[in-house]
Design a protein around this motif. Sequence first.
Motif, PDB file in Angstrom:
ATOM      1  N   LYS A  75       0.834  -1.209   0.000  1.00 22.08           N
ATOM      2  CA  LYS A  75       0.000   0.000   0.000  1.00 22.08           C
ATOM      3  C   LYS A  75       0.870   1.262   0.000  1.00 22.08           C
ATOM      4  CE  LYS A  75      -3.664   2.344   2.463  1.00 22.08           C
ATOM      5  NZ  LYS A  75      -4.420   2.476   3.691  1.00 22.08           N
ATOM      6  N   LEU A  76       1.915   1.284   0.856  1.00 23.88           N
ATOM      7  CA  LEU A  76       2.822   2.444   0.865  1.00 23.88           C
ATOM      8  C   LEU A  76       3.463   2.649  -0.505  1.00 23.88           C
ATOM      9  CD1 LEU A  76       4.703   2.140   4.280  1.00 23.88           C
ATOM     10  CD2 LEU A  76       3.255   4.025   3.526  1.00 23.88           C
ATOM     11  N   GLY A  77       3.919   1.559  -1.112  1.00 25.65           N
ATOM     12  CA  GLY A  77       4.543   1.653  -2.433  1.00 25.65           C
ATOM     13  C   GLY A  77       3.573   2.166  -3.485  1.00 25.65           C
ATOM     14  N   LEU A  78       2.338   1.671  -3.442  1.00 25.60           N
ATOM     15  CA  LEU A  78       1.325   2.125  -4.404  1.00 25.60           C
ATOM     16  C   LEU A  78       0.988   3.600  -4.224  1.00 25.60           C
ATOM     17  CD1 LEU A  78      -1.071  -0.954  -4.421  1.00 25.60           C
ATOM     18  CD2 LEU A  78       0.313  -0.127  -6.344  1.00 25.60           C
ATOM     19  N   GLU A  79       0.949   4.048  -2.973  1.00 28.75           N
ATOM     20  CA  GLU A  79       0.660   5.464  -2.707  1.00 28.75           C
ATOM     21  C   GLU A  79       1.735   6.378  -3.281  1.00 28.75           C
ATOM     22  OE1 GLU A  79       0.274   5.513   1.547  1.00 28.75           O
ATOM     23  OE2 GLU A  79      -1.790   4.765   1.497  1.00 28.75           O
ATOM     24  N   LYS A  80       2.978   5.914  -3.328  1.00 33.22           N
ATOM     25  CA  LYS A  80       4.092   6.732  -3.821  1.00 33.22           C
ATOM     26  C   LYS A  80       4.274   6.630  -5.335  1.00 33.22           C
ATOM     27  CE  LYS A  80       5.532   7.958   0.286  1.00 33.22           C
ATOM     28  NZ  LYS A  80       5.469   9.301   0.768  1.00 33.22           N
ATOM     29  N   SER A  81       3.690   5.614  -5.941  1.00 37.37           N
ATOM     30  CA  SER A  81       3.933   5.355  -7.365  1.00 37.37           C
ATOM     31  C   SER A  81       2.989   6.137  -8.268  1.00 37.37           C
ATOM     32  CB  SER A  81       3.752   3.862  -7.652  1.00 37.37           C
ATOM     33  OG  SER A  81       3.904   3.624  -9.034  1.00 37.37           O
TER      34      SER A  81
END
Length: 122
Positions: A75-81
């Motif tokens: 989820k953190l990675g998706l939020e930054k991508s």
Amino acid sequence: MKALVEVICPTYDNLAQLLQMLNSFNASIQTPLAERVHYTVINNGKTPLKDYIQDSDRITVIEPGKNTGWEGGLKLGLEKSDAPFVMFATRIASDVCILSKCLEMRFNPRFASMRLVPSSAQ
């Protein structure tokens, strides 16, 4: 250059495996696609990854300060991508042949979708 593919790698205190996986990804992707792949590493463990992996235009290390778990890391990675395509890194995806074939097939307009399945699954 904006990333075409975001590879999200949640990890927990396994630096050697993480570095091996990142090296496998880099070795398997042919240019010019290699420059369009961005890696986001989510450090769920206590090992200070930024001491070993430097942020650059192709890699970002997120240190949430706590164990977010696999899904929380994704989820953190998706939020930054902001990449149009995302790959969740797992041990099977680090295999050179599988990764290069996935990317080859994924960017072929004849394929609408794909899924990795372990070879032992029938």
